[in-house]
Design a protein around this motif. Sequence first.
Motif, PDB file in Angstrom:
ATOM      1  N   GLU A  94      40.046  84.062  89.469  1.00 19.13           N
ATOM      2  CA  GLU A  94      40.879  84.723  90.326  1.00 19.13           C
ATOM      3  C   GLU A  94      42.182  85.214  89.713  1.00 19.13           C
ATOM      4  O   GLU A  94      42.531  84.762  88.545  1.00 19.13           O
ATOM      5  CB  GLU A  94      41.266  83.575  91.419  1.00 19.13           C
ATOM      6  CG  GLU A  94      39.861  83.090  92.116  1.00 19.13           C
ATOM      7  CD  GLU A  94      39.376  84.143  92.815  1.00 19.13           C
ATOM      8  OE1 GLU A  94      39.925  85.096  93.334  1.00 19.13           O
ATOM      9  OE2 GLU A  94      38.210  84.120  92.999  1.00 19.13           O
ATOM     10  N   GLY A  95      42.676  86.296  90.364  1.00 20.54           N
ATOM     11  CA  GLY A  95      43.974  86.798  89.999  1.00 20.54           C
ATOM     12  C   GLY A  95      45.145  86.383  90.609  1.00 20.54           C
ATOM     13  O   GLY A  95      45.041  85.540  91.483  1.00 20.54           O
ATOM     14  N   PRO A  96      46.152  87.021  90.368  1.00 16.49           N
ATOM     15  CA  PRO A  96      47.459  86.634  91.128  1.00 16.49           C
ATOM     16  C   PRO A  96      47.508  87.048  92.424  1.00 16.49           C
ATOM     17  O   PRO A  96      46.653  88.024  92.827  1.00 16.49           O
ATOM     18  CB  PRO A  96      48.570  87.647  90.012  1.00 16.49           C
ATOM     19  CG  PRO A  96      47.593  88.606  89.562  1.00 16.49           C
ATOM     20  CD  PRO A  96      46.518  88.073  89.522  1.00 16.49           C
ATOM     21  N   THR A  97      48.348  86.799  93.302  1.00 16.02           N
ATOM     22  CA  THR A  97      48.604  86.896  94.599  1.00 16.02           C
ATOM     23  C   THR A  97      49.726  87.819  94.491  1.00 16.02           C
ATOM     24  O   THR A  97      50.825  87.686  94.113  1.00 16.02           O
ATOM     25  CB  THR A  97      48.764  85.652  95.402  1.00 16.02           C
ATOM     26  OG1 THR A  97      47.862  84.863  95.360  1.00 16.02           O
ATOM     27  CG2 THR A  97      49.026  86.147  96.847  1.00 16.02           C
ATOM     28  N   LEU A  98      49.371  89.212  94.984  1.00 15.88           N
ATOM     29  CA  LEU A  98      50.262  90.109  94.813  1.00 15.88           C
ATOM     30  C   LEU A  98      51.300  90.298  95.888  1.00 15.88           C
ATOM     31  O   LEU A  98      52.543  90.056  95.844  1.00 15.88           O
ATOM     32  CB  LEU A  98      49.522  91.536  94.821  1.00 15.88           C
ATOM     33  CG  LEU A  98      48.612  91.598  93.628  1.00 15.88           C
ATOM     34  CD1 LEU A  98      47.895  92.942  93.542  1.00 15.88           C
ATOM     35  CD2 LEU A  98      49.372  91.301  92.141  1.00 15.88           C
ATOM     36  N   SER A 101      60.143  91.923  95.944  1.00 13.10           N
ATOM     37  CA  SER A 101      60.546  90.799  95.245  1.00 13.10           C
ATOM     38  C   SER A 101      60.401  90.944  93.799  1.00 13.10           C
ATOM     39  O   SER A 101      59.615  91.854  93.312  1.00 13.10           O
ATOM     40  CB  SER A 101      60.120  89.397  95.506  1.00 13.10           C
ATOM     41  OG  SER A 101      58.771  89.123  94.919  1.00 13.10           O
ATOM     42  N   ALA A 102      61.182  90.220  92.647  1.00 18.43           N
ATOM     43  CA  ALA A 102      60.868  90.362  91.597  1.00 18.43           C
ATOM     44  C   ALA A 102      59.710  89.968  90.854  1.00 18.43           C
ATOM     45  O   ALA A 102      58.647  90.585  90.127  1.00 18.43           O
ATOM     46  CB  ALA A 102      62.175  89.617  90.570  1.00 18.43           C
ATOM     47  N   ASP A 103      58.989  88.759  91.604  1.00 17.96           N
ATOM     48  CA  ASP A 103      57.691  88.249  91.249  1.00 17.96           C
ATOM     49  C   ASP A 103      56.786  89.329  91.722  1.00 17.96           C
ATOM     50  O   ASP A 103      55.539  89.361  90.989  1.00 17.96           O
ATOM     51  CB  ASP A 103      57.534  87.000  91.952  1.00 17.96           C
ATOM     52  CG  ASP A 103      58.380  85.806  91.150  1.00 17.96           C
ATOM     53  OD1 ASP A 103      58.992  85.955  90.106  1.00 17.96           O
ATOM     54  OD2 ASP A 103      58.771  84.808  91.862  1.00 17.96           O
ATOM     55  N   GLN A 104      56.700  89.832  92.733  1.00 21.23           N
ATOM     56  CA  GLN A 104      55.621  90.874  93.488  1.00 21.23           C
ATOM     57  C   GLN A 104      55.589  91.968  92.535  1.00 21.23           C
ATOM     58  O   GLN A 104      54.490  92.351  91.942  1.00 21.23           O
ATOM     59  CB  GLN A 104      56.197  91.309  94.720  1.00 21.23           C
ATOM     60  CG  GLN A 104      55.815  90.205  95.797  1.00 21.23           C
ATOM     61  CD  GLN A 104      56.439  90.692  97.329  1.00 21.23           C
ATOM     62  OE1 GLN A 104      57.299  91.139  97.147  1.00 21.23           O
ATOM     63  NE2 GLN A 104      55.829  89.975  98.054  1.00 21.23           N
ATOM     64  N   ALA A 106      52.906  95.404  88.720  1.00 20.47           N
ATOM     65  CA  ALA A 106      52.969  96.140  87.323  1.00 20.47           C
ATOM     66  C   ALA A 106      51.984  95.894  86.583  1.00 20.47           C
ATOM     67  O   ALA A 106      51.363  96.847  85.906  1.00 20.47           O
ATOM     68  CB  ALA A 106      54.192  95.631  86.675  1.00 20.47           C
ATOM     69  N   LYS A 107      51.148  94.600  86.729  1.00 21.72           N
ATOM     70  CA  LYS A 107      50.141  94.306  85.826  1.00 21.72           C
ATOM     71  C   LYS A 107      48.878  95.000  86.343  1.00 21.72           C
ATOM     72  O   LYS A 107      48.104  95.489  85.575  1.00 21.72           O
ATOM     73  CB  LYS A 107      49.862  92.533  85.672  1.00 21.72           C
ATOM     74  CG  LYS A 107      51.015  91.865  85.041  1.00 21.72           C
ATOM     75  CD  LYS A 107      50.816  90.391  85.197  1.00 21.72           C
ATOM     76  CE  LYS A 107      51.781  89.672  84.694  1.00 21.72           C
ATOM     77  NZ  LYS A 107      51.674  88.112  85.036  1.00 21.72           N
ATOM     78  N   ALA A 108      48.777  94.997  87.268  1.00 18.62           N
ATOM     79  CA  ALA A 108      47.638  95.560  88.223  1.00 18.62           C
ATOM     80  C   ALA A 108      47.677  97.164  87.905  1.00 18.62           C
ATOM     81  O   ALA A 108      46.581  97.736  87.329  1.00 18.62           O
ATOM     82  CB  ALA A 108      47.457  95.469  89.565  1.00 18.62           C
TER      83      ALA A 108
END
Length: 124
Positions: free
Chosen positions: A6-10, A28-31, A36-38
């Motif tokens: 499973e990948g990150p929750t965006l 948000s910074a985390d989002q 950006a990774k995707a």
Amino acid sequence: MAKQQEGPTLLPVISEGCCAPLAAEALSADQAVDLAKAFKALGDPVRLRLLSLITSAGGESCVCDLTAAFDLSGPTISHHLKVLREAGLVTSERRGTWVYYRPRSETLSQLSGLLAIPGLASVS
């Protein structure tokens, strides 16, 4: 039991769609890090084509079929698939000696929803 990645929750899901577009709400910074990774994963032509092959297959694609579509070595294709998986764009399942890939439609919906501009008609 087969192992699934499973990948990150965006972005959080909102009631009227998948997520708020950039024009409606700041990230948000985390989002921003996860998104950006995707987008970075999609910035490579091989990975973009791999994702296109997986999503157009109508469900799932065997790595054996994906490898045959490129003039690249198996380990190179595996590397690109790993990047797509780690970015949360695809999920995988091992069955015997083969690995099958499926698109993560929720992630793809979030990416397209993020870029949507409300009220802007598409240009044909």
